[in-house]
Write an enzyme that holds these catalytic residues in place. Structure first.
Site, PDB file in Angstrom:
ATOM      1  N   CYS A  28      -7.605  11.840  -2.015  1.00 30.35           N
ATOM      2  CA  CYS A  28      -6.372  11.654  -1.241  1.00 30.35           C
ATOM      3  C   CYS A  28      -6.344  12.579  -0.036  1.00 30.35           C
ATOM      4  O   CYS A  28      -6.695  13.755  -0.131  1.00 30.35           O
ATOM      5  CB  CYS A  28      -5.168  11.928  -2.141  1.00 30.35           C
ATOM      6  SG  CYS A  28      -3.586  11.561  -1.361  1.00 30.35           S
ATOM      7  N   ARG A  57       1.323   0.637  -1.226  1.00 27.18           N
ATOM      8  CA  ARG A  57       1.689   1.933  -1.778  1.00 27.18           C
ATOM      9  C   ARG A  57       2.095   2.907  -0.670  1.00 27.18           C
ATOM     10  O   ARG A  57       2.780   3.891  -0.919  1.00 27.18           O
ATOM     11  CB  ARG A  57       0.501   2.496  -2.570  1.00 27.18           C
ATOM     12  CG  ARG A  57       0.817   3.733  -3.366  1.00 27.18           C
ATOM     13  CD  ARG A  57      -0.360   4.161  -4.220  1.00 27.18           C
ATOM     14  NE  ARG A  57       0.039   5.191  -5.169  1.00 27.18           N
ATOM     15  CZ  ARG A  57       0.015   6.496  -4.910  1.00 27.18           C
ATOM     16  NH1 ARG A  57      -0.407   6.909  -3.725  1.00 27.18           N
ATOM     17  NH2 ARG A  57       0.399   7.372  -5.809  1.00 27.18           N
ATOM     18  N   GLN A  59      -4.981   7.122   4.043  1.00 28.17           N
ATOM     19  CA  GLN A  59      -4.562   8.355   3.380  1.00 28.17           C
ATOM     20  C   GLN A  59      -5.456   8.634   2.171  1.00 28.17           C
ATOM     21  O   GLN A  59      -5.042   9.265   1.202  1.00 28.17           O
ATOM     22  CB  GLN A  59      -3.096   8.271   2.958  1.00 28.17           C
ATOM     23  CG  GLN A  59      -2.142   8.187   4.135  1.00 28.17           C
ATOM     24  CD  GLN A  59      -0.689   8.236   3.714  1.00 28.17           C
ATOM     25  OE1 GLN A  59      -0.305   8.998   2.830  1.00 28.17           O
ATOM     26  NE2 GLN A  59       0.143   7.410   4.348  1.00 28.17           N
TER      27      GLN A  59
END
Length: 528
Positions: A343, A439, A455
Site C-alpha cells: 500500500c 475501494r 495507491q
C-alpha cells in the site's frame, strides 16, 4: 509474581516491588503512558513497541486465543484473510474457516461470481472436492498432459459436459495415460467407463466414503446424485490428509463461516443482496477511507435491509472516524490506513497512521460501545499479531502473510531460483482495472476523473506452502507470545491492558535491530 508485603526467606526479609520502582520505568510503562501521555506526539508501529514479560503459571495449551470478530461472531483463531484478489477466494476462505478463522471473498468478481464463491464455502464438506477438474469424452490426451503440467495431477472424472454437474461417463488416472503417446487420442477411447467406476451416492458421510475407497482399492471416488450427475469427488490422498477440525468456524447450521467485501456504490446494493442470498455471514464495506457519507449510507441500508447479517465498516484510524460508523450501526470496525506492504496511500495521499497507535486508540474507544476491531495491515510476523491483539484488536486481517500459500489464488512461478506467487495491492493499477478502484473512488463511473491514482503496487511473495501447516504455526506462535506476556488469553490480555497492568516499552532503532537476527555472516530462516 508480586506480593503485597515483605517475605521471609532463609531468615532474611525480602521487600516487594514498591511504587517508586514500578513508576520509574524499570518494569516498563503502561499503554496509557506510551500512547496517551505522549508529549512528543509520536505514532508507533508494531516494531516500535515491545511487551514486557509477565509471570507464567499456566501451560501453553491453556492459552485461549479465541476472540470477537464482530459483536455477534466469535472466532476460535483471530485470523482474517484480506479481501484481495491475490489472497482470498473460496479455497482460501474454506481453509481459514476450517482452522478457526474466516476468509473475506474479494469483490473484483462479478456479482454472480462472488456469490458463487460464497456458496462454495457454505456448501463445503470436509474431505469432499466440490469443484473438481472435469473433462469430456471428446477431449484429447493433449488436454490431459496440459492440465497435468499446470496443476500437477492427472486423474479426472469424465462427464458429458466436461464440468461438475454433468452426467458421469467415466474416469481416467495416470495409469490410463502412461502408455499413450499420440496426443490426439480422445479420452473416450481409453477411459475407465462408467459401468466399471465405483461411485458413492450424494449424501454419503466421509467415514462411509472412506470405507468404500478401502473396499474398492481405488484412488478416486466420484459422488453422484439420482440422475447420475457428478456432485463431488473424494480422493484417497485427501482423506488421508483430512481430519476433523474441532476449532472450525461454523454457523448455527454447522456450515463454515465466510465473509465478503462490497463497495459503497449504488450497484453494491445488488451485490449485497446476492451475497446474502448465497449465505454470507458478514459483509465488509471495503474502502480505504471509511469515514464518508457513501459508507454511512450503505451501512444504514445494510443494517435496515439485512439485520441478520453483521457489517464491518472501515477503514478507520481515529476514534472520530470510528464514532461516525458506530452511529451508523456497524457491528465491527476495520483499522488501518496505508500500512500494508503493498500500500502506498500514506506516500501518495499523505494521510494515514502508524498501526500500533491506530489499533490502540480506536479499539479503546470502540470497546466503550461494544464494537470489536479488526487490525488490518502491517502484519509481518506472529509477534505483530500478538501485539495487535494485546493492544485491543479482536482479530487481525492479513494479506501478504497469506498470499504465498497454496490456497491463495494464482499460479506459482520461479524467479532467480525462488518459488513465488503474484501479490498486488487493491490500489495498484492492475487491481483497479479489474474493479479495485471502487475501494478508492466512491463516485459512480460517470463522475470519475479520467486519471486513476494508484495507491498500491504489484509484486511477488515467496512460497509459504499449505495453510494446513501455516495456520497452526501462526496459532502456536501467538500462544507463545501471550504466555510470555503472562496472560492466559486474548480476553485477559485486553483486561490487563485497560487496567494498566500490561507493560510496554518503545524501542530505539538499535533495539529493533538487536531484537532481530544479527551478527551472522549468513543464516537460513525457517518458520516451521
Amino acid at each position: 509474581m508480586t506480593s503485597s508485603g515483605p517475605i521471609i526467606l532463609n531468615g532474611k526479609t525480602l521487600l516487594p516491588l514498591d511504587d517508586e520502582t514500578l513508576e520509574s520505568g524499570s518494569c516498563g510503562y503502561t499503554a496509557t503512558q506510551v500512547f496517551v501521555k505522549n508529549p512528543a506526539c509520536v505514532a508507533y508501529t508494531y516494531d516500535d513497541i515491545i511487551m514486557m514479560p509477565g509471570h507464567i503459571n499456566f501451560p501453553l495449551h491453556e492459552v485461549d486465543i479465541s476472540s470477537m470478530l464482530t459483536r455477534n461472531i466469535k472466532l476460535n483463531a483471530p485470523f482474517v484473510s484480506s479481501p484481495m484478489d491475490t489472497v482470498t477466494e473460496a479455497k482460501m476462505a474454506i481453509m481459514m474457516a476450517l482452522q478457526g478463522g474466516i476468509g473475506i471473498i474479494h469483490s473484483n468478481f462479478s456479482i454472480d461470481e462472488q456469490a458463487a464463491e460464497v456458496r462454495k464455502v457454505k456448501k463445503f464438506k470436509n474431505g469432499f472436492i466440490t469443484d473438481p477438474i472435469c473433462l469430456s469424452p471428446t477431449q484429447t490426451v493433449e488436454d490431459c498432459w496440459r492440465i497435468k503440467s499446470e496443476l500437477g495431477f492427472s486423474s479426472f472424472p469424465i462427464t458429458d459436459t466436461g464440468s461438475i454437474g454433468g452426467r458421469l461417463m467415466g474416469i481416467i488416472s495416470n495409469r490410463d495415460l502412461s502408455f499413450i503417446e499420440d496426443p490426439t487420442v480422445k479420452i473416450q477411447e481409453f477411459m475407465t467407463p462408467r459401468s466399471s467406476v465405483t461411485v458413492a451416492e450424494d449424501g454419503v458421510s466421509l467415514s462411509d466414503a472412506n470405507e468404500i475407497l478401502k473396499a474398492s482399492k481405488k484412488g478416486k471416488l466420484p459422488v453422484v446424485n439420482e440422475q447420475d450427475e457428478l456432485v463431488a469427488l473424494i480422493a484417497r490422498t485427501d482423506l488421508q490428509k483430512n481430519r476433523d477440525f474441532p476449532q472450525a468456524s461454523k454457523d448455527a447450521n454447522k456450515q463454515l463461516l465466510v465473509g465478503a467485501a462490497i463497495g459503497t456504490r449504488p450497484e453494491d446494493r445488488d451485490r449485497a443482496h446476492a451475497l446474502v442470498e448465497a449465505g454470507v455471514d458478514v459483509l465488509i464495506v471495503d474502502s480505504s477511507q471509511g469515514d464518508s457519507r457513501y459508507q454511512l449510507e450503505i451501512v444504514h441500508y445494510l443494517k435496515e435491509t439485512y439485520p441478520q447479517v453483521d457489517v464491518i465498516g472501515g477503514n478507520v484510524v481515529t476514534p472520530m472516524q470510528a464514532w461516525n460508523l458506530i452511529q451508523a450501526g456497524v457491528d465491527g470496525l476495520r483499522v488501518g490506513m496505508g500500512i500494508g506492504s503493498i500500500c502506498t496511500t500514506q506516500e501518495i495521499c499523505a494521510v494515514g497512521r502508524a498501526q500500533a497507535s491506530a489499533v490502540y486508540h480506536v479499539a479503546k474507544f470502540a470497546k466503550k460501545h461494544g464494537i470489536p476491531v479488526v487490525a488490518d495491515g502491517g502484519i509481518k510476523s506472529t509477534g505483530h499479531i500478538t501485539k495487535a491483539l494485546v493492544l485491543g484488536a479482536g482479530c487481525v486481517m492479513m494479506g501478504s502473510m497469506l498470499a504465498g500459500t497454496d490456497e491463495a489464488p494464482g499460479e506459482y512461478f520461479y524467479q532467480d531460483g525462488v518459488r513465488l506467487k503474484r501479490y498486488r495491492g487493491m490500489g495498484s493499477l492492475e487491481a483497479m482495472s479489474k474493479g479495485g478502484d471502487k475501494r478508492y473512488v466512491w463516485e459512480s463511473a460517470s463522475d470519475q476523473a479520467a486519471v486513476k491514482v494508484a495507491q498500491g503496487v504489484s509484486g511477488a511473495v515467496q512460497d509459504k506452502g499449505t495453510m494446513r501447516r501455516y495456520i497452526p504455526y501462526l496459532t502456536q506462535g501467538v500462544r507463545h507470545g501471550l504466555q510470555d506476556a503472562g496472560v492466559t488469553g486474548v480476553k485477559e490480555a485486553q483486561e490487563k491492558l485497560y487496567a494498566n497492568k500490561l507493560r510496554f516499552e518503545v524501542r530505539s532503532p538499535a533495539a529493533q535491530k538487536e531484537g532481530g537476527v544479527h551478527g551472522l555472516h549468513s543464516f537460513q530462516k525457517r518458520l516451521f
